[in-house]
Design a protein around this motif. Sequence first.
Motif, PDB file in Angstrom:
ATOM      1  N   VAL A 196      32.571  35.814  39.659  1.00  0.00           N
ATOM      2  CA  VAL A 196      31.390  35.672  40.687  1.00  0.00           C
ATOM      3  C   VAL A 196      31.545  36.543  42.046  1.00  0.00           C
ATOM      4  O   VAL A 196      30.616  37.170  42.611  1.00  0.00           O
ATOM      5  N   THR A 197      33.034  36.966  42.206  1.00  0.00           N
ATOM      6  CA  THR A 197      33.145  38.003  43.485  1.00  0.00           C
ATOM      7  C   THR A 197      32.241  39.210  43.096  1.00  0.00           C
ATOM      8  O   THR A 197      31.636  39.808  43.942  1.00  0.00           O
ATOM      9  N   GLY A 198      32.522  39.804  41.962  1.00  0.00           N
ATOM     10  CA  GLY A 198      31.904  40.841  41.423  1.00  0.00           C
ATOM     11  C   GLY A 198      30.420  40.846  41.611  1.00  0.00           C
ATOM     12  O   GLY A 198      29.661  41.698  41.982  1.00  0.00           O
ATOM     13  N   LEU A 199      29.805  39.666  41.069  1.00  0.00           N
ATOM     14  CA  LEU A 199      28.448  39.388  41.041  1.00  0.00           C
ATOM     15  C   LEU A 199      28.076  39.590  42.629  1.00  0.00           C
ATOM     16  O   LEU A 199      26.797  39.963  42.996  1.00  0.00           O
ATOM     17  N   LEU A 200      28.519  38.855  43.410  1.00  0.00           N
ATOM     18  CA  LEU A 200      28.207  38.685  44.770  1.00  0.00           C
ATOM     19  C   LEU A 200      28.150  40.172  45.487  1.00  0.00           C
ATOM     20  O   LEU A 200      27.401  40.518  46.215  1.00  0.00           O
TER      21      LEU A 200
END
Length: 329
Positions: free
Chosen positions: A229-233
């Motif tokens: 999720v951190t990577g997607l954001l």
Amino acid sequence: MTLVVVTGAGGFVGAHLVHALKSSQPTVRVRGVDVRPPAYGPSEADEFVHADLREPDRCAAALAGADQVFALAANMGGIGWTHAAPAEILRDNLLISVNTVEACRRAAVGTVVYTSSACVYPNSLQRRPDSAPLREDPVFPADPDMEYGWEKLTTEILCGTFRRTYDMDIKIARLHAVYGPLGAYSGLRAKSLSMLCGKVAAVPGRSGEIEVWGDGTQTRSYCYIDDCVTGLLRLARSTVDQPVNIGSEERISIADLVGRIAAIAGKEIVPRYRPDKPVGPLGRVSDNALCRHLLGWQPATSLDDGLRRTYGWIAEHLASARTGEEAQR
């Protein structure tokens, strides 16, 4: 307020993404969209729209007014599901993806993040347990992993074409074996790590046998959901205009994975290997060099830490389910 739409918000990654958006970006309004609600509790989205994105009109209505779209919706599951329903997967996902990208174009959405998959990589690069980590550039000549991979690669081409033709800001994340709490751990739709955790947790007492597909030598790298999720954001906020891996570089064999899960559970587990069952590529590991360079991102969660959190959630959920069943008797 900025309107962020998450398609597939009823799914595993989608539910976590909605939570992260609401926790970290209080100035955004989140609309979750899915054909079904989350499996383990109500959605945290400001609004949740039940919509079948295979229908163009429903898809357009669900994305109306969006400033940013995370396109996660897909008919997907573990290797059991991809072998059981290849035609359904290909048909449904092509419809969902084409409708979503076109709806974003018509609605003039500012930024679109499309979640592709490591399944787009050629099978020829994944035929040994020690196959080299997968970089983003060698996807042609195309030979993806089953129909699911063919659809993901086709939609990547669609996104690139729309980006060039219509000047759309579309970003592509190739996800590698994402796992964590709230993921399916039984049935054909469960992925390998969560499935194995579920099997170990279901063993009564402190010892027992579980069925493991393959011979245990196949290798994978698993990415914990918070890191994904951190990577997607971070990708959504970037200027990156090419596909990037969102995965882990920590390789492990399935046999060693079973051993680690057993150690966390405090159980003696005997694997009963099934080489006759589908196993997928023999070696699949992410190469994160490009993502580190372009996004400054790499996973922060070790496999052992992620396993402890995931196994703990699955074991607790199984125990609660048993208690509920006993109370109904």
